[in-house]
Design a protein around this motif. Structure first.
Motif, PDB file in Angstrom:
ATOM      1  N   GLN A 483    -128.265 -22.350 -61.571  1.00  0.00           N
ATOM      2  CA  GLN A 483    -127.749 -23.310 -62.794  1.00  0.00           C
ATOM      3  C   GLN A 483    -128.803 -24.575 -63.128  1.00  0.00           C
ATOM      4  OE1 GLN A 483    -123.629 -24.104 -62.238  1.00  0.00           O
ATOM      5  NE2 GLN A 483    -123.060 -22.189 -63.797  1.00  0.00           N
ATOM      6  N   GLY A 484    -130.157 -24.231 -62.880  1.00  0.00           N
ATOM      7  CA  GLY A 484    -131.055 -25.501 -62.794  1.00  0.00           C
ATOM      8  C   GLY A 484    -131.012 -25.779 -61.597  1.00  0.00           C
ATOM      9  N   GLY A 533    -129.542 -33.848 -63.872  1.00  0.00           N
ATOM     10  CA  GLY A 533    -128.261 -33.238 -63.537  1.00  0.00           C
ATOM     11  C   GLY A 533    -128.600 -31.695 -63.094  1.00  0.00           C
ATOM     12  N   ASN A 534    -129.266 -31.116 -64.266  1.00  0.00           N
ATOM     13  CA  ASN A 534    -129.576 -29.712 -64.325  1.00  0.00           C
ATOM     14  C   ASN A 534    -130.865 -29.119 -64.544  1.00  0.00           C
ATOM     15  OD1 ASN A 534    -129.706 -30.199 -66.795  1.00  0.00           O
ATOM     16  ND2 ASN A 534    -128.709 -28.449 -67.491  1.00  0.00           N
ATOM     17  N   ALA A 535    -131.858 -29.967 -63.937  1.00  0.00           N
ATOM     18  CA  ALA A 535    -133.112 -29.576 -64.102  1.00  0.00           C
ATOM     19  C   ALA A 535    -133.829 -28.795 -62.983  1.00  0.00           C
ATOM     20  CB  ALA A 535    -133.994 -31.148 -64.345  1.00  0.00           C
ATOM     21  N   VAL A 536    -134.960 -28.519 -63.454  1.00  0.00           N
ATOM     22  CA  VAL A 536    -136.031 -27.750 -62.513  1.00  0.00           C
ATOM     23  C   VAL A 536    -137.177 -28.570 -62.323  1.00  0.00           C
ATOM     24  CG1 VAL A 536    -137.291 -25.602 -62.159  1.00  0.00           C
ATOM     25  CG2 VAL A 536    -134.870 -25.400 -63.269  1.00  0.00           C
ATOM     26  N   LEU A 537    -137.693 -28.901 -61.112  1.00  0.00           N
ATOM     27  CA  LEU A 537    -138.779 -29.625 -60.713  1.00  0.00           C
ATOM     28  C   LEU A 537    -139.588 -28.754 -60.025  1.00  0.00           C
ATOM     29  CD1 LEU A 537    -139.298 -33.445 -59.921  1.00  0.00           C
ATOM     30  CD2 LEU A 537    -140.417 -31.622 -58.791  1.00  0.00           C
ATOM     31  N   MET A 538    -141.232 -28.749 -60.691  1.00  0.00           N
ATOM     32  CA  MET A 538    -142.080 -28.141 -59.749  1.00  0.00           C
ATOM     33  C   MET A 538    -143.181 -28.933 -59.416  1.00  0.00           C
ATOM     34  SD  MET A 538    -142.597 -24.596 -62.702  1.00  0.00           S
ATOM     35  CE  MET A 538    -141.120 -23.804 -63.098  1.00  0.00           C
ATOM     36  N   GLY A 539    -143.322 -28.970 -58.098  1.00  0.00           N
ATOM     37  CA  GLY A 539    -144.164 -29.846 -57.547  1.00  0.00           C
ATOM     38  C   GLY A 539    -145.163 -29.483 -56.387  1.00  0.00           C
TER      39      GLY A 539
END
Length: 656
Positions: A483-484, A533-539
């Motif tokens: 859920q993210g 609170g429900n994000a997707v981080l690409m790093g």
């Protein structure tokens, strides 16, 4: 851990201690070190890699320890000390501000002029300590470079502003401190200066103990401190500084127009020669010459090229620089103030030092045995340029001679120092003899986290062009299950861009915000991720460690690929050749330990408190199919191992 640190200080021994997440290692070394300082009157240095940890130590942990000890042992004096480039140079400021005021009588103020006026008000107020980071407004790097303190241009005791100098004021305060907090880069610079001057000069006052937190970075940081480079931008700045100097009083009046014109012409000629030499040594061009060889596909598009052919730089460049050094040095005999004469001598030294760097690069001194040299493309578009660099292959002998035998006690700690329960790798790289200890994390990884490694044949071929498609497909499914609330960590910018461009819209259509490294500054990116609170981080690399997101905002960490070092990097290539000559296997000697430590760091982003729950997903299935996989798995926290992606949702669900 605190007892181990206490004993190391008492017995004047070195200590390697791995402290798992949640141990409280900062307090575990700060308490015994602070007690030791207060009871013996001796000084200790604490060195970290990241700014975040420095701030935690100085603003939270050390004040807590100081408060605990105040009643029984006395007042603990401590300070955070930064490199001189963080501080304003009042001498440079005074000259630039006076020139600006004079110019503004004729022209309208631009943005930099307005910044200088605001800065003047801050300085006049008297409450600012000269630290750029404490300014209440932004100042560009270019403008700050004209104002900041620099060792080459520091008059020290002869400076007319020596009593009010921000940097020296901070240094003087250090003499009264029991505990000094610095970063690894400053510590390495201090050691280098101390060694180069045979102990006559140092950045730090004397100390008898040092704690290296985040010690897994020491090999890289100390090598960087001994790396030298030169390129168009270095020569352009030297040229600009020279032209600016001779265009203003008093030199504009003392140097005749003919000589000034000749200097301008010589500088333009040297810049032309330098650009021509750099163009020939551009990795683009050098790799293109391999286009018909079998190795071309392996190297094409890389930004670095190892230099192995001596005499590749036009000898006229260093010779012209030496000639200009002599010309500039002759100006010191003119009727000048002590301040102007100092600046001229410093300028002459810069020309001579650049000539010496080019001589070393041209001769390739110690190539393959002790040093490695390379050309590198930096910047993009109009800012694209080539830089030439040289670096030592091994820093262990240097540290053994100049640090480990010089300081009675060194404490090296991190959450990731050992591989498979052994400290062999870190001991070899740093050539340190020390007591060893592993302090396990207090977290219940088996019940708090699962480690999911899908059994998919596509995951066993990370160098296949279709691997990014596989990662994209898996991430899309994982994001739904979590859920993210997911970090997706990559080892290459190319893969990050390929996957993020393919998935961003599709993930956001599901209602999960997507943040990609490069969209905004790192701290802003992290702040937005936490708040969503429900994000997707690409790093990339900087999100594999030093990032703390406790709670539900981060419930899943996806590691796209095992983080083996790039073998085509010139330093890595030269070191591999050296190790093979020594009868060592580069993979087991270096690549495997590096990947294992990096993977432990990535895993460590997930569980930051006893209340956290979640899943780590490794998409690179070589960890299951290759012989080395068992060694890596043994080093990771003891989470539940699964091959079923559906276990991700169950791992994230609240505990009963």
């Amino acid at each position: 851990m605190a007892l181990l640190v206490h004993d190391a200080l008492a017995q004047k021994k070195h200590l390697l201690v791995e402290a798992g997440t949640g141990v409280g290692k900062s307090l575990a070394y700060l308490l015994p070190v602070s007690c030791w300082c207060l009871t013996t009157g001796k000084r200790a240095v604490v060195s970290t890699y990241t700014v975040n940890l420095q701030q935690q130590l100085v603003n939270k942990d050390i004040p807590l320890v100081a408060q605990m000890l105040e009643g029984n042992l006395g007042t603990l004096n401590y300070a955070l000390f930064k490199g001189r480039g963080h501080y304003l140079c009042l001498r440079k400021w005074n000259r630039i501000y006076e020139e600006t005021l004079s110019r503004l009588q004729l022209v309208q103020a631009d943005e930099d002029d307005k910044i200088l006026e605001t800065l003047s008000q801050v300085i006049d107020d008297g409450s600012w300590d000269g630290d750029r980071d404490r300014l209440p407004f932004h100042i560009s790097n270019q403008l700050w470079s004209e104002l900041c303190s620099e060792s080459m241009r520091c008059m020290s005791g002869r400076c007319p502003f020596r009593e009010s100098c921000f940097y020296q004021r901070h240094r003087r305060y250090l003499e009264s401190c029991h505990l000094i907090v610095v970063n690894h880069a400053l510590f390495a610079a201090n050691l280098r200066i101390y060694d180069d001057t045979a102990g006559r000069t140092s950045l730090l006052p004397g100390y008898e103990a040092v704690v290296f937190d985040e010690a897994h970075h020491l090999d890289t940081v100390f090598r960087d401190s001994m790396t030298f480079n030169v390129g168009h931008n270095h020569l352009r700045r030297l040229s600009d500084d020279t032209l600016r100097f001779i265009s203003r009083d008093p030199l504009s009046q003392l140097i005749n127009p003919h000589e000034r014109s000749r200097v301008q012409s010589d500088l333009a000629h040297i810049l032309g020669l330098m650009d021509a030499a750099l163009a020939v040594l551009s990795p683009d061009l050098l790799y293109n010459e391999l286009r018909y060889s079998r190795s071309y596909s392996r190297y094409a598009g890389r930004d670095k090229y190892r230099l192995q052919q001596p005499g590749s730089i036009d000898d006229r460049i260093p010779e012209s620089l030496r000639n200009l050094s002599r010309v500039v040095a002759d100006w010191a005999s003119l009727d000048l103030s002590d301040e102007d004469r100092f600046d001229i001598n410093a300028l002459a030294r810069r020309y001579m030092e650049m000539a010496q760097v080019l001589d070393s690069l041209n001769a390739l001194e110690g190539d393959g045995d002790s040093y490695v040299y390379w050309s590198e493309i930096e910047g993009r578009g109009r800012n694209k340029h080539v830089t030439l660099s040289g670096a030592p292959l091994e820093i262990g002998p240097y540290l053994a001679e100049n640090l480990w035998t010089a300081v009675p006690t060194a404490i090296l700690t991190s959450a990731t120092l050992s591989t498979g329960g052994s400290f062999d790798y870190i001991r070899r790289q740093l050539e340190i003899e020390a007591e060893e200890a592993v302090i396990d994390s207090p977290f219940d990884y088996y019940n708090q986290a699962c480690l999911c490694i899908p059994k998919d044949d596509r995951g066993s071929q990370p160098n296949n062009p279709a691997y990014d498609d596989y990662v994209s497909e898996m991430v899309l499914e994982i994001v739904d299950l979590a859920q993210g609330r997911t970090f997706v960590l990559f080892t290459s910018k190319k893969s990050l861009q390929a996957v993020s461009s393919k998935l961003r819209d599709r993930i956001e259509q599901k209602g999960y915000p997507v943040f990609v490294q490069g969209d905004m500054p790192r701290q802003a990116l992290l702040r937005e991720f936490k708040q969503s609170g429900n994000a997707v981080l690409m790093g990339l690399d900087s999100f594999w460690e030093g990032v703390d997101v406790p709670g539900d905002a981060l419930s899943c960490v996806v590691l796209a690929k095992l983080p083996f070092p790039v073998p085509e990097d010139p330093v890595m290539e030269a070191r591999e050749t050296l190790w093979r000559a020594q009868g060592l296997n580069p993979f087991t000697h270096y690549s495997l330990p590096i990947a294992t430590l990096k993977l432990k760091q990535g895993f460590g982003r997930l569980i930051r408190s006893k209340a956290d729950r979640g899943a780590v997903v490794i998409l690179d299935t070589r960890i299951l199919t290759r012989q080395y996989g068992a060694s890596i798995l043994k080093s990771l926290p003891p989470a539940r191992l699964t091959n079923d992606l559906n276990d991700i949702a169950r791992a994230i669900a609240p505990a009963n």
